[in-house]
Enzyme design. Structure first.
Site, mmCIF file in Angstrom:
data_model
loop_
_atom_site.group_PDB
_atom_site.id
_atom_site.type_symbol
_atom_site.label_atom_id
_atom_site.label_comp_id
_atom_site.label_asym_id
_atom_site.label_seq_id
_atom_site.Cartn_x
_atom_site.Cartn_y
_atom_site.Cartn_z
ATOM 1 N N ASP A 47 0.975 -15.976 -42.947
ATOM 2 C CA ASP A 47 1.880 -14.880 -43.327
ATOM 3 C C ASP A 47 2.256 -14.061 -42.090
ATOM 4 O O ASP A 47 3.065 -13.132 -42.170
ATOM 5 C CB ASP A 47 1.301 -14.016 -44.460
ATOM 6 C CG ASP A 47 0.011 -13.326 -44.085
ATOM 7 O OD1 ASP A 47 -0.500 -13.539 -42.962
ATOM 8 O OD2 ASP A 47 -0.518 -12.548 -44.924
ATOM 9 N N ASP A 86 -0.730 -19.937 -46.393
ATOM 10 C CA ASP A 86 -1.362 -18.617 -46.462
ATOM 11 C C ASP A 86 -0.815 -17.877 -47.687
ATOM 12 O O ASP A 86 0.398 -17.702 -47.817
ATOM 13 C CB ASP A 86 -0.962 -17.854 -45.190
ATOM 14 C CG ASP A 86 -1.990 -16.839 -44.777
ATOM 15 O OD1 ASP A 86 -3.022 -16.719 -45.449
ATOM 16 O OD2 ASP A 86 -1.747 -16.174 -43.749
ATOM 17 N N LYS A 116 -5.059 -20.464 -48.055
ATOM 18 C CA LYS A 116 -5.971 -19.488 -47.457
ATOM 19 C C LYS A 116 -5.725 -18.161 -48.133
ATOM 20 O O LYS A 116 -4.573 -17.812 -48.416
ATOM 21 C CB LYS A 116 -5.700 -19.381 -45.957
ATOM 22 C CG LYS A 116 -6.449 -18.246 -45.270
ATOM 23 C CD LYS A 116 -6.326 -18.325 -43.769
ATOM 24 C CE LYS A 116 -5.145 -17.598 -43.179
ATOM 25 N NZ LYS A 116 -5.052 -16.164 -43.471
ATOM 26 N N GLU A 118 -7.074 -13.900 -48.073
ATOM 27 C CA GLU A 118 -7.892 -12.848 -47.460
ATOM 28 C C GLU A 118 -8.651 -12.119 -48.543
ATOM 29 O O GLU A 118 -8.067 -11.762 -49.571
ATOM 30 C CB GLU A 118 -6.991 -11.819 -46.745
ATOM 31 C CG GLU A 118 -6.176 -12.396 -45.626
ATOM 32 C CD GLU A 118 -5.278 -11.330 -44.966
ATOM 33 O OE1 GLU A 118 -5.433 -10.115 -45.232
ATOM 34 O OE2 GLU A 118 -4.410 -11.735 -44.170
ATOM 35 N N GLU A 185 -11.738 -13.461 -38.872
ATOM 36 C CA GLU A 185 -10.816 -12.753 -37.975
ATOM 37 C C GLU A 185 -11.399 -11.417 -37.547
ATOM 38 O O GLU A 185 -11.929 -10.656 -38.373
ATOM 39 C CB GLU A 185 -9.453 -12.524 -38.660
ATOM 40 C CG GLU A 185 -8.507 -11.738 -37.739
ATOM 41 C CD GLU A 185 -7.036 -11.761 -38.112
ATOM 42 O OE1 GLU A 185 -6.677 -12.392 -39.131
ATOM 43 O OE2 GLU A 185 -6.250 -11.129 -37.366
#
Ligand code: KIV
Length: 281
Positions: A47, A86, A116, A118, A185
């Site tokens: 993204d 993402d 993926k 978050e 990250e």
């Protein structure tokens, strides 16, 4: 012999073989093919495209349609690399059903081979539901750019023992929930290393030191496309800002001076006749 396709099973196996996972972002077919030809294992349709392609200040405005569009472009290029989409902000947080529909679209319409997302503990059920339905998930922990407004900026994680313990426990919980990979990250190097040692699934790091099972960077950062973007975690392997602006300046000057197009780049009736005659041979 055709290159062997990188699957989630191959990526998981890297945990034991010790061969590092090489991941880079890609947003279009041309770059996807270049990166695949270079031997990159995973192409992440990140993204981050909201910033490097669309020019936004952060990744929040990116939509599922944007990710699907760019995943389609990327998926047409490579033969070997694994394609990961993402999930953008608010495409998976509202409910498990919502997450299933959007992640399913990334695979069915985009051609992604995994997604993926978050998150932290609040997403365990979602990850479990997705993986049980056959959608491979990479869980992105630590610095989560989609929560920039809540974090009040991009802040390195794991500095306090509370934060470090929380990250280690999240990593273990995501493994248990079925994630096949973790993206770490902005985590202090010692804790990223500890997480890597604590789980049986591979970790891929960005701004998290050298102790992960693989590394990822935004391709435009690696290539040095933005001369004003110089964070500590990026190593620029090229200076494409200079190369591209230099090439374009030469083009401008050639056109202004009448140097381009020259005879060499022009077509004439006689030449075209010869060329089409050759094509018919
Ligand atoms: O969107 C992205 O490019 C990412 C990487 C920075 C890991 O999530």
């Amino acid at each position: 012999m055709p290159a062997k396709k990188i699957t989630t099973a191959c990526l998981r196996a890297r945990k034991n073989s010790g061969e590092r996972i090489i991941m880079l972002t890609a947003y279009d077919a041309t770059f996807a093919k270049l990166l695949d030809d270079s031997g990159v294992d995973v192409l992440l349709v990140g993204d981050s495209l909201g910033m490097v392609i669309q020019g936004h200040q952060n990744t929040i405005p990116v939509t599922v349609e944007d990710i699907i569009y760019h995943t389609k472009c990327v998926a047409r290029g490579p033969k070997r690399a694994h394609i990961m989409a993402d999930m953008p902000f608010m495409s998976y947080q509202a409910s498990i059903d919502h997450a299933m529909i959007n992640a399913g679209r990334c695979l069915k319409e985009g051609g992604a081979e995994s997604v993926k997302l978050e998150g932290g503990e609040e997403l365990l059920e979602t990850v479990s539901a997705l993986t049980s339905s056959g959608i491979p998930v990479c869980a992105h922990i630590g610095l989560r750019p989609q929560t920039i407004h809540q974090m009040g900026g991009y802040k390195i994680q794991g500095k306090t023992s509370y934060s470090a313990d929380k990250l280690i426990s999240e990593a273990k919980m995501f493994e248990e929930a079925g994630a096949f990979m973790l993206l770490l990250e902005g985590i202090v190097a010692e804790i990223a290393f500890e997480i890597t040692k604590s789980v049986n699934i591979p970790t891929v790091g960005i701004s998290s030191g050298s102790g992960c099972d693989g590394q990822v960077l935004v391709i435009y950062d690696l290539l040095g496309m933005d001369k004003d973007f110089n964070p500590r975690y990026v190593k620029k392997y090229a200076n494409l800002h200079e190369t591209i602006t230099g090439a374009v300046k030469n083009y401008i000057s050639d056109v202004k001076e009448g140097e381009f197009p020259s005879e060499e780049h022009s077509f004439h009736r006689e030449l075209q006749v010869i060329r089409s005659a050759k094509c018919n041979l």
